[in-house]
Design an enzyme around this catalytic site. Structure first.
Site, PDB file in Angstrom:
ATOM      1  N   GLU A  68     -21.757  -8.035 -12.160  1.00 37.02           N
ATOM      2  CA  GLU A  68     -22.018  -8.684 -10.585  1.00 37.02           C
ATOM      3  C   GLU A  68     -23.658  -8.598 -11.494  1.00 37.02           C
ATOM      4  OE1 GLU A  68     -21.413  -7.855  -7.276  1.00 37.02           O
ATOM      5  OE2 GLU A  68     -19.205  -8.768  -7.285  1.00 37.02           O
ATOM      6  N   ASP A 126     -15.683 -13.239  -3.374  1.00 36.13           N
ATOM      7  CA  ASP A 126     -16.324 -12.942  -3.031  1.00 36.13           C
ATOM      8  C   ASP A 126     -17.351 -12.038  -4.119  1.00 36.13           C
ATOM      9  OD1 ASP A 126     -18.981 -12.629  -1.479  1.00 36.13           O
ATOM     10  OD2 ASP A 126     -18.234  -9.931  -0.607  1.00 36.13           O
ATOM     11  N   GLY A 138     -19.762  -9.948   1.495  1.00 38.93           N
ATOM     12  CA  GLY A 138     -19.249  -9.351   2.386  1.00 38.93           C
ATOM     13  C   GLY A 138     -19.882  -8.546   3.487  1.00 38.93           C
ATOM     14  N   ALA A 139     -20.296  -8.174   2.976  1.00 40.22           N
ATOM     15  CA  ALA A 139     -20.895  -6.864   4.040  1.00 40.22           C
ATOM     16  C   ALA A 139     -22.587  -7.541   3.965  1.00 40.22           C
ATOM     17  CB  ALA A 139     -21.318  -5.780   3.184  1.00 40.22           C
ATOM     18  N   ASP A 153       1.048  -1.488  -0.316  1.00 35.58           N
ATOM     19  CA  ASP A 153      -0.016   0.187  -0.218  1.00 35.58           C
ATOM     20  C   ASP A 153       1.185   1.297  -0.148  1.00 35.58           C
ATOM     21  OD1 ASP A 153      -1.443   2.178   0.748  1.00 35.58           O
ATOM     22  OD2 ASP A 153      -3.167   0.940   1.521  1.00 35.58           O
ATOM     23  N   HIS A 165     -21.452 -11.973  -3.621  1.00 29.94           N
ATOM     24  CA  HIS A 165     -20.680 -10.296  -2.576  1.00 29.94           C
ATOM     25  C   HIS A 165     -21.223 -10.528  -1.141  1.00 29.94           C
ATOM     26  CE1 HIS A 165     -19.910  -6.169  -4.127  1.00 29.94           C
ATOM     27  NE2 HIS A 165     -19.569  -6.175  -2.484  1.00 29.94           N
TER      28      HIS A 165
HETATM   29  P1  NAD Z   1      -9.828   1.973   2.822  1.00 26.93           P
HETATM   30  O1  NAD Z   1     -10.053   3.196   1.921  1.00 26.93           O
HETATM   31  O2  NAD Z   1      -9.905   2.020   4.094  1.00 26.93           O
HETATM   32  O3  NAD Z   1      -8.554   1.281   1.941  1.00 26.93           O
HETATM   33  C1  NAD Z   1      -8.685   1.055   0.928  1.00 26.93           C
HETATM   34  C2  NAD Z   1      -6.343   0.853   0.854  1.00 26.93           C
HETATM   35  O4  NAD Z   1      -6.702   0.457  -0.584  1.00 26.93           O
HETATM   36  C3  NAD Z   1      -6.220   2.708   1.233  1.00 26.93           C
HETATM   37  O5  NAD Z   1      -5.955   1.782   2.932  1.00 26.93           O
HETATM   38  C4  NAD Z   1      -5.205   2.813   0.240  1.00 26.93           C
HETATM   39  O6  NAD Z   1      -4.195   3.821   0.492  1.00 26.93           O
HETATM   40  C5  NAD Z   1      -5.083   1.835  -0.701  1.00 26.93           C
HETATM   41  N1  NAD Z   1      -4.894   2.351  -1.944  1.00 26.93           N
HETATM   42  C6  NAD Z   1      -5.742   2.601  -2.760  1.00 26.93           C
HETATM   43  N2  NAD Z   1      -5.033   2.477  -4.104  1.00 26.93           N
HETATM   44  C7  NAD Z   1      -4.161   1.364  -4.120  1.00 26.93           C
HETATM   45  C8  NAD Z   1      -3.956   1.711  -5.162  1.00 26.93           C
HETATM   46  N3  NAD Z   1      -3.380   1.482  -6.111  1.00 26.93           N
HETATM   47  N4  NAD Z   1      -2.268   0.581  -4.958  1.00 26.93           N
HETATM   48  C9  NAD Z   1      -2.321  -0.166  -3.774  1.00 26.93           C
HETATM   49  N5  NAD Z   1      -2.740   0.428  -2.701  1.00 26.93           N
HETATM   50  C10 NAD Z   1      -4.200   1.206  -2.317  1.00 26.93           C
HETATM   51  O7  NAD Z   1     -10.762   1.091   2.214  1.00 26.93           O
HETATM   52  P2  NAD Z   1     -11.901  -0.201   3.098  1.00 26.93           P
HETATM   53  O8  NAD Z   1     -12.848   0.181   3.705  1.00 26.93           O
HETATM   54  O9  NAD Z   1     -10.491  -1.228   3.152  1.00 26.93           O
HETATM   55  O10 NAD Z   1     -12.411  -0.981   1.570  1.00 26.93           O
HETATM   56  C11 NAD Z   1     -11.567  -1.728   0.415  1.00 26.93           C
HETATM   57  C12 NAD Z   1     -12.244  -1.599  -0.522  1.00 26.93           C
HETATM   58  O11 NAD Z   1     -13.244  -2.743  -0.179  1.00 26.93           O
HETATM   59  C13 NAD Z   1     -13.630  -1.027  -0.545  1.00 26.93           C
HETATM   60  O12 NAD Z   1     -13.450  -0.271  -2.057  1.00 26.93           O
HETATM   61  C14 NAD Z   1     -14.827  -1.891  -1.346  1.00 26.93           C
HETATM   62  O13 NAD Z   1     -14.552  -1.898  -3.068  1.00 26.93           O
HETATM   63  C15 NAD Z   1     -14.232  -3.591  -1.419  1.00 26.93           C
HETATM   64  N6  NAD Z   1     -15.458  -3.849  -0.120  1.00 26.93           N
HETATM   65  C16 NAD Z   1     -16.298  -5.068  -0.732  1.00 26.93           C
HETATM   66  C17 NAD Z   1     -16.570  -5.205   0.157  1.00 26.93           C
HETATM   67  C18 NAD Z   1     -17.365  -6.565  -0.061  1.00 26.93           C
HETATM   68  O14 NAD Z   1     -19.051  -7.345   0.578  1.00 26.93           O
HETATM   69  N7  NAD Z   1     -17.441  -7.654  -0.283  1.00 26.93           N
HETATM   70  C19 NAD Z   1     -17.599  -4.874   1.584  1.00 26.93           C
HETATM   71  C20 NAD Z   1     -16.622  -3.847   2.084  1.00 26.93           C
HETATM   72  C21 NAD Z   1     -15.823  -3.260   1.277  1.00 26.93           C
HETATM   73  C1  MLT Z   2     -19.368  -2.719   0.100  1.00 21.25           C
HETATM   74  O1  MLT Z   2     -18.702  -1.606  -0.851  1.00 21.25           O
HETATM   75  O2  MLT Z   2     -19.523  -1.287   0.973  1.00 21.25           O
HETATM   76  C2  MLT Z   2     -19.281  -3.515  -0.232  1.00 21.25           C
HETATM   77  O3  MLT Z   2     -19.586  -4.221  -1.334  1.00 21.25           O
HETATM   78  C3  MLT Z   2     -20.542  -3.894   0.622  1.00 21.25           C
HETATM   79  C4  MLT Z   2     -22.160  -3.655  -0.611  1.00 21.25           C
HETATM   80  O4  MLT Z   2     -21.945  -3.163  -1.473  1.00 21.25           O
HETATM   81  O5  MLT Z   2     -22.978  -3.609   0.378  1.00 21.25           O
END
Ligand code: NAD
Ligand code: MLT
Length: 324
Positions: free
Chosen positions: A274, A269, A294-295, A184, A292
């Protein structure tokens, strides 16, 4: 009619702001919105339903299936706020919204624990073949030798994206006895070191990790970040999990690496497109996949709904919406 009764007649018929809920949200969302708004529901994933439904709405609430792009924004001339009940904003064109004077809010803390726990669930399920062994037993088989797994203890975890969710996963898997390396470029090495995490370039992480977990946002830089070339440098038999966004790991390249047995398995996931029910990945025995989810916990959905409902109330009252 007196002036007083004319005023009360006007306020009695005053238009309540219209809030369109375009995906399934928790009951808590409606509780917080209360009676001050006209609440409507629609299927935001269906454009032929969404676009006309936007004509007179003041606020739009979505999860990840509703694309809030320039076309949708143009169809919503009264829109003041788009609320994303979750983290990722890749389904919302924030730039177009800003140009249209529409505020965009999300719930960045709401589902991070659920997402982290789900990523770990996928990793453990892949490492120990839990779904395949369960299906085999239910089919009347007792095949202990078919489902030999690997331990996580003393292995190296590679975390792509050490943000909110990446940190939670790193902390939890450190408690399993894993050494944690993260990629990161936006995180200071000192901050990572405080958490017992060593930052490394992507190339090095791919080479040293026994298991990799992706927690990056979907952006122009991260789309396809883990492609054929990157997968080729991973350790033979390594495991990989993506509970962030489809497409950050190239799906076809991942399929080939798994099919050829170069990787040990994958937990997935999220998909490039999708809903997805026909990915070739779903044909592989060393893939554990979820739609999907995760949440998808009671806690995360309650937190997300409450957070965005509060933000919508403030936004429609013209008040400052604090960072969640
Ligand atoms: P966040 O913004 O707290 O963390 C993302 C991290 O990625 C940051 O530390 C950032 O510096 C880093 N980053 C950004 N661009 C980058 C790059 N090009 N190279 C390397 N690092 C990079 O976000 P989060 O809350 O940790 O969530 C991350 C992602 O997870 C969300 O954007 C979302 O898409 C996904 N998510 C999925 C679910 C699900 O249901 N599966 C649920 C919640 C979030
Ligand atoms: C998110 O980015 O919060 C997750 O993908 C969960 C969702 O979309 O519900």
């Amino acid at each position: 009619m007196s002036a007083t009764s004319a005023t009360s007649a006007t306020s009695a018929t005053a238009r309540r702001p219209v809030v369109l809920i375009a995906e399934e949200l928790s009951d808590a969302t409606l509780d917080v919105l209360g009676d001050d708004f006209e609440i409507r529901h629609c299927d935001g994933a269906d454009r032929s339903v969404l676009l006309p439904a936007l004509a007179d709405v003041d606020a739009l609430l979505v999860r990840s299936a509703t694309k809030v792009d320039a076309e949708a924004l143009a169809a919503a001339p009264r829109l003041k706020v788009v609320a994303r009940a979750g983290v990722g904003l890749d389904n919302v064109d924030v730039r177009a919204a800003t140009q249209a004077g529409v505020m965009v809010v999300n719930a960045p803390q709401s589902n991070i624990i659920s997402a982290a726990e789900h990523a770990i669930a996928l990793l453990l399920a892949v490492a120990r073949h839990v779904p395949a062994a369960d299906a085999s037993l239910r089919a009347g088989e007792w095949k202990r030798s078919r489902f030999g797994g690997v331990e996580l203890y003393d292995k190296t975890l590679g975390v792509l994206g050490l943000g909110r969710i990446g940190v939670l996963v790193a902390q939890r898997l450190a408690a399993f006895g894993m050494k944690v390396v993260a990629y990161d470029p936006y995180v200071q090495p000192g901050r990572a070191a405080q958490m017992g995490v060593r930052l490394a370039p992507l190339e090095e992480l791919l080479e040293v990790a026994d298991a990799i977990t992706v927690h990056l946002p979907k952006t122009a830089e991260t789309l396809g970040l883990v492609g054929e070339a990157q997968l080729a440098t991973m350790k033979p038999g390594a495991l990989i999990v993506n509970a962030a966004r489809g497409g950050i790991i190239d799906e076809h390249a991942l399929y080939v690496a798994l099919k050829e047995g170069r990787l040990g398995g994958a937990g997935i996931d999220v998909f490039t497109t999708e809903p997805c029910t026909d990915s070739p990945l779903l044909e592989l025995p060393n893939v554990v996949a979820t739609p999907h989810l995760g949440a998808s916990t009671a806690e995360a959905q309650e937190k997300a709904g409450v957070a965005v409902a509060r933000s919508v109330r403030l936004a429609l009252a013209g008040e400052l919406v604090p960072d969640a």
